[in-house]
Design a protein around this motif. Structure first.
Motif, PDB file in Angstrom:
ATOM      1  N   ASP A 161       0.890  -1.159   0.000  1.00  0.00           N
ATOM      2  CA  ASP A 161       0.000   0.000   0.000  1.00  0.00           C
ATOM      3  C   ASP A 161       0.930   1.211   0.000  1.00  0.00           C
ATOM      4  OD1 ASP A 161      -1.852   1.967   0.371  1.00  0.00           O
ATOM      5  OD2 ASP A 161      -2.518   1.311   2.347  1.00  0.00           O
ATOM      6  N   TYR A 162       1.149   1.796  -1.179  1.00  0.00           N
ATOM      7  CA  TYR A 162       2.224   2.775  -1.306  1.00  0.00           C
ATOM      8  C   TYR A 162       1.747   4.075  -1.942  1.00  0.00           C
ATOM      9  CZ  TYR A 162       2.476   1.608  -6.287  1.00  0.00           C
ATOM     10  OH  TYR A 162       2.183   1.420  -7.619  1.00  0.00           O
ATOM     11  N   SER A 163       2.559   5.105  -1.757  1.00  0.00           N
ATOM     12  CA  SER A 163       2.334   6.397  -2.409  1.00  0.00           C
ATOM     13  C   SER A 163       3.620   6.847  -3.068  1.00  0.00           C
ATOM     14  CB  SER A 163       1.874   7.447  -1.397  1.00  0.00           C
ATOM     15  OG  SER A 163       2.872   7.640  -0.404  1.00  0.00           O
ATOM     16  N   ILE A 164       3.467   7.727  -4.053  1.00  0.00           N
ATOM     17  CA  ILE A 164       4.621   8.368  -4.692  1.00  0.00           C
ATOM     18  C   ILE A 164       4.776   9.753  -4.087  1.00  0.00           C
ATOM     19  CG2 ILE A 164       5.701   9.075  -6.850  1.00  0.00           C
ATOM     20  CD1 ILE A 164       5.162   6.066  -6.674  1.00  0.00           C
ATOM     21  N   GLU A 165       5.894   9.978  -3.430  1.00  0.00           N
ATOM     22  CA  GLU A 165       6.157  11.266  -2.798  1.00  0.00           C
ATOM     23  C   GLU A 165       6.957  12.154  -3.752  1.00  0.00           C
ATOM     24  OE1 GLU A 165       5.028  11.662   0.604  1.00  0.00           O
ATOM     25  OE2 GLU A 165       4.059   9.773   0.045  1.00  0.00           O
ATOM     26  N   HIS A 166       6.466  13.345  -3.997  1.00  0.00           N
ATOM     27  CA  HIS A 166       7.061  14.368  -4.868  1.00  0.00           C
ATOM     28  C   HIS A 166       6.546  14.240  -6.302  1.00  0.00           C
ATOM     29  CE1 HIS A 166       9.444  15.099  -1.401  1.00  0.00           C
ATOM     30  NE2 HIS A 166      10.154  13.992  -1.538  1.00  0.00           N
ATOM     31  N   CYS A 167       6.852  13.112  -6.975  1.00  0.00           N
ATOM     32  CA  CYS A 167       6.306  12.843  -8.318  1.00  0.00           C
ATOM     33  C   CYS A 167       6.529  14.028  -9.261  1.00  0.00           C
ATOM     34  CB  CYS A 167       4.819  12.509  -8.204  1.00  0.00           C
ATOM     35  SG  CYS A 167       4.192  11.477  -9.552  1.00  0.00           S
ATOM     36  N   THR A 168       7.721  14.601  -9.212  1.00  0.00           N
ATOM     37  CA  THR A 168       8.029  15.822  -9.955  1.00  0.00           C
ATOM     38  C   THR A 168       7.829  15.670 -11.457  1.00  0.00           C
ATOM     39  OG1 THR A 168       9.587  16.470  -8.228  1.00  0.00           O
ATOM     40  CG2 THR A 168       9.831  17.544 -10.372  1.00  0.00           C
ATOM     41  N   GLU A 169       8.164  14.496 -11.995  1.00  0.00           N
ATOM     42  CA  GLU A 169       7.988  14.263 -13.432  1.00  0.00           C
ATOM     43  C   GLU A 169       6.793  13.351 -13.715  1.00  0.00           C
ATOM     44  OE1 GLU A 169      12.569  14.908 -15.020  1.00  0.00           O
ATOM     45  OE2 GLU A 169      11.673  12.911 -15.144  1.00  0.00           O
ATOM     46  N   GLY A 170       5.811  13.393 -12.847  1.00  0.00           N
ATOM     47  CA  GLY A 170       4.636  12.552 -13.036  1.00  0.00           C
ATOM     48  C   GLY A 170       3.919  12.805 -14.344  1.00  0.00           C
ATOM     49  N   TYR A 171       3.936  14.044 -14.810  1.00  0.00           N
ATOM     50  CA  TYR A 171       3.245  14.385 -16.059  1.00  0.00           C
ATOM     51  C   TYR A 171       3.804  13.626 -17.258  1.00  0.00           C
ATOM     52  CZ  TYR A 171       7.383  17.313 -16.814  1.00  0.00           C
ATOM     53  OH  TYR A 171       8.682  17.749 -16.968  1.00  0.00           O
ATOM     54  N   LYS A 172       4.996  13.036 -17.123  1.00  0.00           N
ATOM     55  CA  LYS A 172       5.599  12.286 -18.223  1.00  0.00           C
ATOM     56  C   LYS A 172       5.082  10.850 -18.309  1.00  0.00           C
ATOM     57  CE  LYS A 172      10.028  14.812 -18.240  1.00  0.00           C
ATOM     58  NZ  LYS A 172      11.505  14.684 -18.161  1.00  0.00           N
ATOM     59  N   ILE A 173       4.487  10.347 -17.230  1.00  0.00           N
ATOM     60  CA  ILE A 173       4.092   8.931 -17.184  1.00  0.00           C
ATOM     61  C   ILE A 173       2.654   8.807 -16.641  1.00  0.00           C
ATOM     62  CG2 ILE A 173       6.377   7.870 -17.078  1.00  0.00           C
ATOM     63  CD1 ILE A 173       6.106   7.903 -14.026  1.00  0.00           C
ATOM     64  N   ILE A 174       1.759   9.577 -17.202  1.00  0.00           N
ATOM     65  CA  ILE A 174       0.383   9.618 -16.711  1.00  0.00           C
ATOM     66  C   ILE A 174      -0.290   8.249 -16.802  1.00  0.00           C
ATOM     67  CG2 ILE A 174      -1.911  10.549 -17.200  1.00  0.00           C
ATOM     68  CD1 ILE A 174      -0.525  13.168 -17.987  1.00  0.00           C
ATOM     69  N   LYS A 175      -0.138   7.547 -17.916  1.00  0.00           N
ATOM     70  CA  LYS A 175      -0.807   6.255 -18.077  1.00  0.00           C
ATOM     71  C   LYS A 175      -0.349   5.251 -17.030  1.00  0.00           C
ATOM     72  CE  LYS A 175      -1.833   6.674 -23.012  1.00  0.00           C
ATOM     73  NZ  LYS A 175      -1.621   6.101 -24.379  1.00  0.00           N
ATOM     74  N   GLU A 176       0.927   5.276 -16.712  1.00  0.00           N
ATOM     75  CA  GLU A 176       1.452   4.341 -15.714  1.00  0.00           C
ATOM     76  C   GLU A 176       0.900   4.652 -14.326  1.00  0.00           C
ATOM     77  OE1 GLU A 176       4.214   4.272 -19.187  1.00  0.00           O
ATOM     78  OE2 GLU A 176       3.162   5.832 -18.064  1.00  0.00           O
ATOM     79  N   LEU A 177       0.747   5.928 -14.011  1.00  0.00           N
ATOM     80  CA  LEU A 177       0.160   6.319 -12.725  1.00  0.00           C
ATOM     81  C   LEU A 177      -1.322   5.971 -12.679  1.00  0.00           C
ATOM     82  CD1 LEU A 177       1.907   9.788 -12.306  1.00  0.00           C
ATOM     83  CD2 LEU A 177       2.344   7.754 -10.924  1.00  0.00           C
ATOM     84  N   GLN A 178      -2.010   6.185 -13.791  1.00  0.00           N
ATOM     85  CA  GLN A 178      -3.429   5.849 -13.843  1.00  0.00           C
ATOM     86  C   GLN A 178      -3.651   4.342 -13.690  1.00  0.00           C
ATOM     87  OE1 GLN A 178      -4.172   7.708 -17.701  1.00  0.00           O
ATOM     88  NE2 GLN A 178      -5.617   9.140 -16.742  1.00  0.00           N
TER      89      GLN A 178
END
Length: 388
Positions: free
Chosen positions: A245-262
């Motif tokens: 049960d995890y979270s991504i902290e900061h995720c500064t470049e999250g906009y580059k991998i939207i599908k993977e986060l979704q």
């Protein structure tokens, strides 16, 4: 009883009341609305047209663990136990100083609840805690049952230990060392479960592995520091491999991998939102990131200043992100109800609802405008800051 009148009430979960009142009794929200009858004898607080919101929540701070005032140059602050890259047994509670100046400074900015914990020098840094910004005893301040385990990927662990000639020197070693410790924790947990069923001997007590048992059982959140897109993907990979049960902290470049986060319906804690290019891994930071990830859907986005006293500046940083596409409702939710749900305390805080704790902030303008000041902060029905 306390009656707050002449307030623009932002409930977060049930719309906004342009001119309303709110009643507080025994530390709880008793009633609110546009046509509230004020009981005789109630203590009146006139909001003077100000914005009344739930007390703000920063879900990722280092209040008190990174001491303020800081230690003398060259000395280690309490935020990172630099003796080993693997320290799951460390507890942020033991570093929480109720008289740390950051607590009052942040409370005056409208924050009533925060999460604080170890920094990101270590691959596994120890557990943090959820606490209210009041009290004289760390155990009194803590909201019990809501500790999380800090993990870190990227530059920080390899820079901190690689510069000393110790592992990890590389991202490859970082991933391998985290996996090794999680596998050991799984075996330890399995042995404990078998013993409880009367199958086999009780394993030799291991303080470090004991701290990770709730993590590998999915009973404690793993908070994984990851700025760069490749580090975020490693965090997702490890989280999936071990069913964390995890979270991504900061995720500064999250906009580059939207599908993977979704795809994993990621819990994402974005911040710090206003950074320069001090570290290589944050060169890809964009003020549009919060707006982009919120608009994408299937990503649970929260907002943080990732700081101590500077947590007080988070509302201004959010306002800047609103100028770059972050919607107002997402902005409010990102520091109230979503953070409360993530921490498991949304039955107590995070929105204006009858029966919830009277944790309230009043602002003399839009809370995310840099011209605005927080005029009142209330926690559990007690006023700690009032300049109305």
């Amino acid at each position: 009883m306390i009656a707050i009148i002449n307030a623009k009430i932002v409930t977060v979960t049930n719309g906004t009341i342009e001119k309303g009142a709110l009643l507080v009794e025994d530390g709880k929200i008793k009633a609110y609305g546009a046509d509230i009858q004020i009981p005789e004898g109630a203590e009146i607080i006139d909001a003077k047209g100000g914005w009344l919101t739930p007390g703000l929540i920063d879900v990722h701070t280092h209040i008190s663990t990174f001491n303020e005032p800081n230690t003398m140059p060259g000395l280690q602050n309490d935020g990172n136990e630099g003796s080993s890259p693997i320290t799951p047994e460390i507890r942020g509670l033991d570093a929480l100083n109720p008289h740390d100046p950051a607590i009052e400074n942040v409370r005056k900015a409208g924050f009533t609840t925060c999460y604080t914990g170890p920094g990101s020098a270590n691959l596994i840094g120890g557990s943090g805690l959820t606490f209210k910004l009041r009290g004289n005893d760390p155990e009194e301040m803590e909201i019990p049952g809501h500790r999380h385990m800090k993990f870190a990927l990227g530059e920080n662990p390899k820079r901190f230990y690689g510069s000393k000639g110790k592992a990890p020197w590389t991202r490859m070693a970082s991933g391998a060392m985290i996996r090794k410790q999680l596998i050991l924790a799984q075996h330890y947990s399995d042995a404990l479960l078998a013993y409880e069923k009367g199958e086999g001997e009780k394993p030799k007590y291991d303080f470090q592995l004991e701290a990770l048992v709730p993590v590998v059982r999915g009973e404690m959140k793993a908070r994984i520091h990851a700025h760069r897109a490749d580090d975020i993907l490693t965090a997702i990979r490890i989280g999936t491999e071990f069913n964390l049960d995890y979270s991504i902290e900061h995720c500064t470049e999250g906009y580059k991998i939207i599908k993977e986060l979704q795809a994993v319906k990621a819990d994402v804690i974005l911040g710090p939102l206003m950074t320069g290019t001090a570290k290589m891994e944050i060169w890809g930071g964009k003020k549009e990131n919060p707006g982009i990830l919120n608009a994408a859907g299937d990503i649970n986005v929260m907002l943080t200043a990732d700081s101590q006293s500077a947590t007080a500046m988070l509302p201004v940083h959010i306002g800047i992100c609103m100028a770059h596409g972050l919607k107002e409702q997402d902005a409010f939710e990102g520091v109230t109800i979503r953070s409360a749900k993530f921490l498991g305390i949304d039955d107590k805080v995070g929105s204006i609802e009858v029966g919830k704790d009277a944790d309230i902030a009043i602002f003399d303008g839009h809370p995310f405008c840099n011209f605005t000041r927080c005029k009142l902060t209330m926690i559990d029905g007690v006023v700690y800051h009032n300049t109305l």
